[in-house]
Design an enzyme around this catalytic site. Sequence first.
Site, PDB file in Angstrom:
ATOM      1  N   CYS A 141      33.459  39.380  36.930  1.00  0.00           N
ATOM      2  CA  CYS A 141      34.622  39.937  36.218  1.00  0.00           C
ATOM      3  C   CYS A 141      35.047  41.272  36.829  1.00  0.00           C
ATOM      4  O   CYS A 141      34.336  42.285  36.697  1.00  0.00           O
ATOM      5  CB  CYS A 141      34.261  40.095  34.737  1.00  0.00           C
ATOM      6  SG  CYS A 141      35.446  41.052  33.783  1.00  0.00           S
ATOM      7  N   CYS A 157      35.634  44.162  34.344  1.00  0.00           N
ATOM      8  CA  CYS A 157      34.353  44.649  33.808  1.00  0.00           C
ATOM      9  C   CYS A 157      33.793  45.765  34.686  1.00  0.00           C
ATOM     10  O   CYS A 157      33.194  46.725  34.188  1.00  0.00           O
ATOM     11  CB  CYS A 157      33.339  43.510  33.726  1.00  0.00           C
ATOM     12  SG  CYS A 157      33.777  42.173  32.604  1.00  0.00           S
TER      13      CYS A 157
END
Length: 304
Positions: A72, A75
């Site tokens: 991700c 993230c």
Amino acid sequence: MSAALSGAVDLSALKARAEAQRNAPPPSSGAPAGGGGASAAVIDVTEATFQAEVVERSLQQLVVVDLWADWCGPCKQLSPVLERLAEQSGGAWVLAKVDVDANPRIAQVFGVQSIPTVVAIAGGQPVNAFSGALPEPEIRQWLDQLLEALKGKLPGIPPSGADGAEEPEDPRFTEAEAAFERGDFAAAEAAYQRILDVEPANELAKAGLAQVRFAARAAEADPSAVTRADASPDDLDAQFAAADYEVATGKVEDGFSRLIEAVRRTAGPDRNRVREHLVGLFDLFDPADERVAAARRNLASALF
């Protein structure tokens, strides 16, 4: 005020508790039950450690859960910001990092649709959340609002004025308390609401309003409420009235247990109604009350 309520609903005790909290020494940095050292600002959490490191720890302090994954991109932008803010918080809150690929059941518990997702846990339950990599100023504002709202509600977040300084009597609270003591619940509720209209984050006024509203409900309850609820376990209004009566008459654990069992039996909006009513009952007591702490753990178990 009815005799049944005189011992269970005591606004002067609420005020005394707030004053005692203001004068209390800061909480120690010892480890909360079931968790690791409280000084760790960032912890990695797995499905095996979730109950201890998140649910039980959140009975003592705010826990912010960061749901992330290696693949991700956002993230990787958000997590370092959260980690830095946690380290700078001085122990005001703890960041619990969850790799959703390695711990998919935790993501399912929170109903995660996308990552990154950040969930704030206090008192064993989610209290706020956001998704996406927000800018740092917005995250700081989100955290500040959370901590302000939780002041005095968790042992790790002392109330305003915790430096022990003497505070003058507030005539607005004097008016509300006087109305409550003479049994004029409508006037007391209006007085507390006026405070909250000006100061929406005033925790003492919120707690007072909860006390008054409970007193008004419980004053109408009678022993038959328990019989009706036992005969109709799916009638939520009957369960609420019975729990109010049990708490008002000193059978606190019975009232809490009744609603926790109702949480287990329900889902969706009904479950949320039961949870909100139960949390409202928790707010009538000192957060350190062992009956409340045990019920919060049982509620968390029922929810998760």
